[in-house]
Scaffold this motif. Sequence first.
Motif, mmCIF file in Angstrom:
data_model
loop_
_atom_site.group_PDB
_atom_site.id
_atom_site.type_symbol
_atom_site.label_atom_id
_atom_site.label_comp_id
_atom_site.label_asym_id
_atom_site.label_seq_id
_atom_site.Cartn_x
_atom_site.Cartn_y
_atom_site.Cartn_z
ATOM 1 N N VAL A 64 8.606 7.572 -39.590
ATOM 2 C CA VAL A 64 9.773 8.321 -40.071
ATOM 3 C C VAL A 64 9.306 9.259 -41.176
ATOM 4 N N THR A 65 9.731 10.527 -41.087
ATOM 5 C CA THR A 65 9.310 11.518 -42.076
ATOM 6 C C THR A 65 10.510 12.236 -42.673
ATOM 7 N N SER B 136 9.254 18.003 -45.027
ATOM 8 C CA SER B 136 9.783 17.474 -43.759
ATOM 9 C C SER B 136 8.805 16.564 -43.031
ATOM 10 N N LEU B 137 7.511 16.681 -43.287
ATOM 11 C CA LEU B 137 6.515 15.856 -42.605
ATOM 12 C C LEU B 137 5.951 14.735 -43.485
ATOM 13 N N GLU B 138 6.518 14.586 -44.691
ATOM 14 C CA GLU B 138 6.052 13.537 -45.603
ATOM 15 C C GLU B 138 6.705 12.213 -45.230
ATOM 16 N N THR B 139 5.941 11.143 -45.287
ATOM 17 C CA THR B 139 6.465 9.815 -44.971
ATOM 18 C C THR B 139 7.174 9.242 -46.192
ATOM 19 N N VAL C 235 1.655 10.999 -48.292
ATOM 20 C CA VAL C 235 1.197 10.600 -46.954
ATOM 21 C C VAL C 235 2.077 11.318 -45.943
ATOM 22 N N PHE C 236 1.431 12.062 -45.034
ATOM 23 C CA PHE C 236 2.139 12.888 -44.075
ATOM 24 C C PHE C 236 1.844 12.418 -42.656
ATOM 25 N N ALA C 237 2.744 12.732 -41.730
ATOM 26 C CA ALA C 237 2.536 12.396 -40.318
ATOM 27 C C ALA C 237 2.884 13.608 -39.478
ATOM 28 N N VAL C 238 2.087 13.860 -38.448
ATOM 29 C CA VAL C 238 2.328 14.977 -37.534
ATOM 30 C C VAL C 238 2.102 14.517 -36.094
ATOM 31 N N GLY C 239 2.655 15.275 -35.174
ATOM 32 C CA GLY C 239 2.387 15.045 -33.754
ATOM 33 C C GLY C 239 3.193 13.916 -33.158
ATOM 34 N N ASP C 240 2.651 13.356 -32.088
ATOM 35 C CA ASP C 240 3.365 12.365 -31.286
ATOM 36 C C ASP C 240 3.777 11.123 -32.055
ATOM 37 N N GLN D 194 1.457 23.245 -40.586
ATOM 38 C CA GLN D 194 2.529 23.161 -41.591
ATOM 39 C C GLN D 194 2.185 22.141 -42.677
ATOM 40 N N VAL D 195 1.570 21.037 -42.287
ATOM 41 C CA VAL D 195 1.290 19.991 -43.265
ATOM 42 C C VAL D 195 0.189 20.404 -44.249
ATOM 43 N N VAL D 196 -0.665 21.334 -43.856
ATOM 44 C CA VAL D 196 -1.679 21.833 -44.797
ATOM 45 C C VAL D 196 -0.992 22.452 -46.006
ATOM 46 N N ALA D 197 0.015 23.286 -45.758
ATOM 47 C CA ALA D 197 0.761 23.896 -46.865
ATOM 48 C C ALA D 197 1.480 22.835 -47.685
ATOM 49 N N ALA D 198 2.043 21.838 -47.013
ATOM 50 C CA ALA D 198 2.745 20.760 -47.723
ATOM 51 C C ALA D 198 1.770 19.968 -48.599
#
Length: 145
Positions: free
Chosen positions: A82-83, A97-100, A105-110, A128-132
Amino acid sequence: MSRYLIERIEATPNIELMFNSEVVGLEGTADASLERVRWNSRLSGEETTYDIRNLFLFVGADPATSWLDGCGVTLDRGGFVVTGAQSELNLGRSVASLETSVPGVFAVGDVRSGSVKRVGGAIGEGAQVVAALHGFLGDSPRSAL
């Protein structure tokens, strides 16, 4: 897999779906052309070989997130990460939006809950997560890192 793709595959007469099967061998020529596929039935154990020139392997849609148990990252009922604002632990906290549920700690993809489960989507989320991450690291006091 999306419903429209399932329906297209089922409606195509020259595609055969092999459920509960494990590919055990691929045979072909030196120029990398596929000629034959061998597989085992996971139900009967029987090995089958057919002359096949094309193979699409779909390995499933179960997230491999059990290793996250106990680290504070929130998972949904299906085991996906969940992010963003979806996480109850993020309420009242400004999060990307991609932060857990664990800051930084971030999550991307499937693996991410609610993702589109497409390679293109994962690529976009990765960019996108690189910028975050830059934003997170820029806002973090050095002692917290």
